[in-house]
Design an enzyme around this catalytic site. Structure first.
Site, mmCIF file in Angstrom:
data_model
loop_
_atom_site.group_PDB
_atom_site.id
_atom_site.type_symbol
_atom_site.label_atom_id
_atom_site.label_comp_id
_atom_site.label_asym_id
_atom_site.label_seq_id
_atom_site.Cartn_x
_atom_site.Cartn_y
_atom_site.Cartn_z
ATOM 1 N N ASP A 150 0.359 9.134 -5.406
ATOM 2 C CA ASP A 150 -0.427 9.125 -4.169
ATOM 3 C C ASP A 150 -0.854 10.539 -3.770
ATOM 4 O O ASP A 150 -0.526 11.520 -4.447
ATOM 5 C CB ASP A 150 0.401 8.433 -3.075
ATOM 6 C CG ASP A 150 -0.456 7.569 -2.163
ATOM 7 O OD1 ASP A 150 -1.647 7.884 -2.001
ATOM 8 O OD2 ASP A 150 0.071 6.593 -1.607
ATOM 9 N N ASP A 238 -9.786 1.163 2.089
ATOM 10 C CA ASP A 238 -9.031 0.341 1.159
ATOM 11 C C ASP A 238 -9.227 -1.160 1.324
ATOM 12 O O ASP A 238 -9.897 -1.609 2.240
ATOM 13 C CB ASP A 238 -7.563 0.665 1.382
ATOM 14 C CG ASP A 238 -6.770 0.200 0.218
ATOM 15 O OD1 ASP A 238 -7.130 0.562 -0.890
ATOM 16 O OD2 ASP A 238 -5.818 -0.552 0.438
HETATM 17 C C1 GAL Z 1 -1.371 4.696 0.565
HETATM 18 C C2 GAL Z 1 -1.793 3.960 -0.703
HETATM 19 C C3 GAL Z 1 -1.183 2.572 -0.669
HETATM 20 C C4 GAL Z 1 0.310 2.671 -0.561
HETATM 21 C C5 GAL Z 1 0.713 3.516 0.658
HETATM 22 C C6 GAL Z 1 2.203 3.779 0.694
HETATM 23 O O1 GAL Z 1 -1.867 5.985 0.528
HETATM 24 O O2 GAL Z 1 -3.204 3.903 -0.741
HETATM 25 O O3 GAL Z 1 -1.569 1.847 -1.803
HETATM 26 O O4 GAL Z 1 0.822 3.210 -1.731
HETATM 27 O O5 GAL Z 1 0.050 4.751 0.646
HETATM 28 O O6 GAL Z 1 2.572 4.573 1.779
#
Ligand code: GAL
Length: 421
Positions: A150, A238
């Site tokens: 991430d 998203d």
């Molecule tokens: C976001 C990511 C998600 C999930 C989340 C966890 O940035 O896009 O898919 O992993 O963090 O905190």
């Protein structure tokens, strides 16, 4: 700045991506499950991982190719141990991670974990910045197969670092490189799938294949401030699980179809079926579009609660075979003579892409129910004279001739595989 107009397929281009992590994994879009959409932090546990693995077997998902059980954010304790190692949260992993990976491997499945390029994960757990090689060694010792990475709490012009940093632009490569290099360093002992979750920053689809095997090009999350501007070509928000998300992401996928080949795939984000935010038609279009655009098929739902209609969709073998075709080329839109112009942000009706043994055509009733027809001579890759055989994946209908026609309900989809005879 480019805009996310619906791209019209100029030709079935034969792009080759430069794949740096050429370690034999990720040659097809990966298939599996992820904990995040199920219950966020609460699902990052051995209990969920093992229950899902059992369901992969009992529901026949493993036999269809679903393989990875991926645990997302919040699996560790809030700090590293005195030797600087990550510690699996004992409440969530009472026997540690290795006991779980061993069990999952013994079932013929694979196990994934989540990390972050900054000094904290998005949910505030320890990040991997500055610990890349040690952490990868630890993943290898546990037998981890998949590593989602991430983009939170990365180096930033702002101090203290915000969870989501937007400046300086163009820099995400800088903090994905050390992890890529750490993974390259262990390739002889373990072949990890490296999934870049940099939310589409810096046009990751143009360079993702030289860093990893798949890349998310959409931003998740309510927790990000400010929300990305939808007009910004480098990103979109998203998959929130609603129809608007399917429209937005599906539409944008048409514009990046050329960045898809064995070893490197656009990750359109986890499948959000089974949440009751989409009706059955919308779930069919969501799954069908992700399948033909060669997105990874990663289930974001609780398999203990799945309905029969959702199960039918995710077990559609014809669609899975199309997604897993060895060519790895994504479908995109094309405009037959007389068809309306694309409308930005709406799912265009006509899609096509090459397969190793034919062409896939997608027909989407994105804005209205009705009769949707296709003359095969208008489909890129099928031109010229001749006759064709086709099979539709949701209804099982088959036919021969030079065209096919379907009545399609609002937001439903038909996917046909066409072969010249
Ligand atoms: C976001 C990511 C998600 C999930 C989340 C966890 O940035 O896009 O898919 O992993 O963090 O905190």
């Amino acid at each position: 700045m480019k805009s996310w107009k619906v791209a019209l397929l100029p030709a079935l281009a034969n792009t080759r991506l430069t794949v740096a992590l050429d370690n034999g994994v990720g040659l097809k879009p990966h298939m599996g499950w992820s904990s995040w959409n199920v219950a966020q932090c609460n699902a990052a546990s051995a209990r969920y991982a093992l229950a899902t693995a059992d369901k992969f077997i009992s529901l026949g998902l493993k036999d269809l190719g679903y393989e990875y059980i991926n645990i997302d954010d919040c699996w560790s304790t809030k700090s590293r141990d005195s030797s600087g190692r990550l510690v699996p949260d004992p409440a969530k992993w009472p026997n540690g991670i290795k006991a779980v990976t061993d069990r999952i491997h013994s079932m013929g499945l694979k196990f994934g974990l989540y990390g972050c390029a900054g000094d904290k994960t998005c949910a505030g757990y320890p990040g991997n910045e500055g610990h890349e090689r040690g952490d990868v060694d630890q993943l290898v010792s546990w037998g981890v197969d998949f590593w989602k990475y991430d983009n939170c709490y990365t180096p930033c012009r702002q101090n203290p670092r915000p969870q989501t940093c937007t400046s300086p632009a163009g820099s995400t490569k800088t903090w994905y490189a050390p992890m890529r290099d750490a993974i390259l360093g262990v390739q002889n002992t373990k072949k990890l799938h490296f999934n870049l979750c940099n939310w589409g920053r810096d046009e990751v689809w143009t360079w993702g294949a030289s860093y990893g095997h798949s890349w998310r090009y959409v931003v998740i999350a309510h927790h990000q401030h400010p929300l990305p501007r939808l007009t910004d070509s480098r990103m979109s928000v998203d998959n929130w699980g609603d129809w608007a998300s399917v429209e937005r992401i599906g539409n944008a996928a048409a514009g990046i179809y050329q960045y898809s080949a064995p070893g490197g795939f656009n990750d359109l984000d986890m499948l959000y079926l089974g949440s009751s935010k989409l009706n059955t038609n919308q779930e069919k279009l969501h799954f069908g579009l992700w399948a033909i655009t060669k997105s990874p098929l990663v289930l974001g739902l609780d398999l203990e609660k799945i309905s029969n209609s959702t199960l039918d969709i995710i077990r559609n073998k014809g669609l899975i075979d199309i997604n897993q075709d060895s060519l790895g080329k994504a479908a995109t839109t094309f405009r037959p003579p007389g068809a309306p112009a694309p409308v930005n942000g709406k799912i265009y009706p006509y899609w096509a892409g090459p397969l190793s043994d034919g062409v896939v055509v997608g027909l989407c009733a994105g804005t209205s129910a009705g009769t949707y027809s296709v003359n095969f001579k208008d489909v890129p890759g099928l031109g010229g004279s001749g006759s064709y055989e086709w099979r539709e994946m949701y209804t099982g209908q088959t036919g021969k001739g030079t065209s096919a026609s379907f009545n399609i309900g609002l937001h439903d989809m038909r996917v046909i595989k066409v072969m010249k005879v």
